[in-house]
Design an enzyme around this catalytic site. Structure first.
Site, PDB file in Angstrom:
ATOM      1  N   ALA A 154      -4.776  10.435  -9.464  1.00 34.63           N
ATOM      2  CA  ALA A 154      -5.032   9.182  -8.758  1.00 34.63           C
ATOM      3  C   ALA A 154      -4.113   8.014  -9.086  1.00 34.63           C
ATOM      4  CB  ALA A 154      -6.485   8.751  -8.997  1.00 34.63           C
ATOM      5  N   PRO A 170      -1.049   5.447  -9.357  1.00 33.95           N
ATOM      6  CA  PRO A 170      -1.545   4.185  -9.901  1.00 33.95           C
ATOM      7  C   PRO A 170      -2.781   3.617  -9.194  1.00 33.95           C
ATOM      8  CG  PRO A 170       0.316   3.757  -8.480  1.00 33.95           C
ATOM      9  CD  PRO A 170       0.170   5.256  -8.546  1.00 33.95           C
ATOM     10  N   GLY A 171      -3.228   4.252  -8.090  1.00 27.62           N
ATOM     11  CA  GLY A 171      -4.478   3.818  -7.492  1.00 27.62           C
ATOM     12  C   GLY A 171      -4.422   3.482  -6.020  1.00 27.62           C
ATOM     13  N   GLY A 172      -3.268   3.599  -5.387  1.00 28.15           N
ATOM     14  CA  GLY A 172      -3.186   3.263  -3.967  1.00 28.15           C
ATOM     15  C   GLY A 172      -4.125   4.073  -3.111  1.00 28.15           C
ATOM     16  N   LYS A 173      -4.120   5.376  -3.299  1.00 25.50           N
ATOM     17  CA  LYS A 173      -4.957   6.234  -2.467  1.00 25.50           C
ATOM     18  C   LYS A 173      -6.430   6.128  -2.876  1.00 25.50           C
ATOM     19  CE  LYS A 173      -1.100   9.364  -1.489  1.00 25.50           C
ATOM     20  NZ  LYS A 173      -0.072   8.546  -2.177  1.00 25.50           N
ATOM     21  N   ARG A 203      -1.064   5.885 -17.495  1.00 25.26           N
ATOM     22  CA  ARG A 203      -1.209   5.720 -16.043  1.00 25.26           C
ATOM     23  C   ARG A 203      -2.677   5.569 -15.659  1.00 25.26           C
ATOM     24  NH1 ARG A 203       2.485   7.058 -12.388  1.00 25.26           N
ATOM     25  NH2 ARG A 203       1.084   8.413 -11.191  1.00 25.26           N
ATOM     26  N   ASP A 257      -3.040  14.467  -4.453  1.00 25.58           N
ATOM     27  CA  ASP A 257      -1.692  13.936  -4.255  1.00 25.58           C
ATOM     28  C   ASP A 257      -0.880  14.390  -5.462  1.00 25.58           C
ATOM     29  OD1 ASP A 257       0.274  12.371  -2.865  1.00 25.58           O
ATOM     30  OD2 ASP A 257       0.043  10.854  -4.422  1.00 25.58           O
ATOM     31  N   CYS A 278       5.197  13.900  -2.139  1.00 25.89           N
ATOM     32  CA  CYS A 278       6.248  13.024  -1.605  1.00 25.89           C
ATOM     33  C   CYS A 278       7.599  13.710  -1.797  1.00 25.89           C
ATOM     34  CB  CYS A 278       6.211  11.645  -2.267  1.00 25.89           C
ATOM     35  SG  CYS A 278       6.365  11.650  -4.069  1.00 25.89           S
TER      36      CYS A 278
END
Length: 450
Positions: A107, A109-112, A135, A175, A228
């Site tokens: 998860a 840094p937390g965007g999703k 992290r 992710d 990515c």
């Protein structure tokens, strides 16, 4: 300078499209932010940001890179999360709805995670996990900044979680850590760290993480696997290998006209359905390179249960504080970690044996004869009986973010707001508002960020 082996592979795969793909590296990259509906349903649109919508994310916007929205006090208030536009795609494909149990397995840094929390609208449970301790702390900080009350932030290995939560989640996002080819335009380190050996190593690790994730998904649930990178070995290759070993899973077709289909012809002996995966190309849309596969597990949608953490009523000191300031609270019960008091959602799984960084909403410190509220509670709140509101461009807000006291007539604990959005606590004596903005955050808000 892009790696020669990478360019050779991409030219072979893309053929006539390769010149356009290569030319995209000479273009300015696109930057985005995603508004946080947990903060307000009607976010202000700062005119200096130059916002235009991101087609695949209702709360997402492209912004003018010269605007530097990370320096705005609205960023510290949790109004939005700065997020690369393509990175907004996987969480949207997960189809999260309020009341679900959702796992973001990798998860930071937390965007999703913060995007998933927005979809839950404060109902259900979000478990955000990050295996790397440093992290994981960044992840916990972003969960706090965006005012998320129903999240459990963990620092665990995926295999340990799979043993603890078999069939427990309705939705799982993976992710996965990858070779980062899609970030070559954004991050120089991704270029220097790349090698063909790294691609192979990542593919093996991604498969193991995906298998652990699958164990935690309930029958009838949905899992999104994303990277990515452009490497077929890490994308269609990992998904194909997974499908052959997990016959109760299949690729779900999704309506995503902005994205290109996956390429089963780029891997040997592809499993069925790979053309329904998604590729995001920097020469076809306004974003970096990404891949996503929506995987569904056959079954009746019944999630397995696990032992719940026992929760307690709100202690008197905290209840009195909430009553005196007319503060609202999310639904749930209390947990104590020493003097620290948290409010967690009902049904929170038992925490014993887990590395927990955050369990629900931190309310504050219950000291001997007083209660001191936490910054997290301030960020979650919409209003309080005593508030002090300032314009985002005011001297008072700039001073507050530097950790300075500011003038004000309020007495006692007061919710400081910026443009009507909660930002933190102050404590007034009728003339001065003593600053309670966390010291660890002050250097991030004094012009040194972004």
């Amino acid at each position: 300078m892009l790696p020669a082996a990478f360019l050779t592979r991409m030219e072979r795969l893309l053929g006539p499209e390769y010149p356009a793909f290569l030319a995209s590296y000479d273009l300015p990259r696109h930057v985005g932010l995603r508004f946080n509906p947990l903060k307000t349903d009607a976010p202000p649109a700062p005119p200096t940001f130059g916002l235009t919508p991101v087609p695949w994310e209702p709360n997402g916007c492209f912004y003018d890179p010269a605007a530097r929205p990370g320096l705005s006090p609205f960023h510290e208030a949790g109004l939005y999360y700065l997020q690369e536009p393509s990175a907004m795609a996987p969480a949207g494909l997960l189809d999260v709805r309020p009341g679900m149990r959702v796992l973001d397995l990798c998860a930071a840094p937390g965007g999703k995670s913060t995007q998933l929390a927005a979809a839950l609208r404060g109902r259900g449970l979000l478990v955000s996990n990050e295996i790397h301790p440093k992290r994981a702390k960044i992840l916990a900080r972003n969960v706090e900044r965006l005012g998320i009350a129903n999240a459990l932030v963990l620092n665990e290995h995926p295999q340990r979680l799979a043993q603890r939560f078999p069939g427990y989640f309705h939705r799982v996002l993976v992710d996965a850590p990858c070779s980062g080819e899609g970030m070559f335009r954004k991050e120089e380190a991704a270029v220097t760290d790349w090698s063909e050996e790294t691609v192979a190593m990542c593919a093996g690790r991604q498969y193991e993480i995906l298998c652990s994730a699958a164990e935690m998904l309930c029958p009838g649930g949905r899992l999104v696997y994303s990277t990515c990178t452009f490497a077929p070995q890490e994308n269609e290759g990992v998904v194909s290998r997974f499908l052959k070993a997990h016959l109760d899973f299949s690729v779900a077709a999704v309506e995503a006209p902005w994205f290109a289909p996956g390429r089963p012809d780029w891997v040997d002996d592809p499993a069925p359905g790979l053309s329904s995966t998604c590729r995001l190309w920097p020469h076809r849309l306004r974003g970096e390179g990404h891949f996503a596969a929506v995987l569904e597990r056959r079954g009746d949608g019944q999630a397995q249960e696990t032992a719940a953490e026992p929760l307690s009523p709100l202690p008197r000191a905290a209840a009195d504080f909430a009553r005196d300031l007319a503060l609202s609270l999310p639904e749930g019960g209390c947990l104590s970690f020493g003097e620290t008091l948290c409010l967690a959602p009902e049904g929170l799984p038992a925490l014993r044996g887990l590395k927990v960084l955050r369990a629900g909403l931190e309310l504050g410190q219950a000291k001997k004869n007083r209660f001191e509220p936490a910054h997290a509670w301030a960020l979650w709140l919409k209003t309080a009986a005593s508030t002090a509101d300032f314009d985002p461009d005011s001297r008072e807000i700039a001073a507050y973010l530097r950790g300075e006291a500011i003038p004000g007539a309020a007495r006692g604990w007061t919710l400081l707001t910026v443009g009507g959005l909660s930002l933190g606590w102050v404590k007034g004596d009728g003339q001065t508002l003593k600053n309670h903005f966390p010291k660890a955050l002050r250097h991030l808000s004094s012009g040194e960020k972004l």
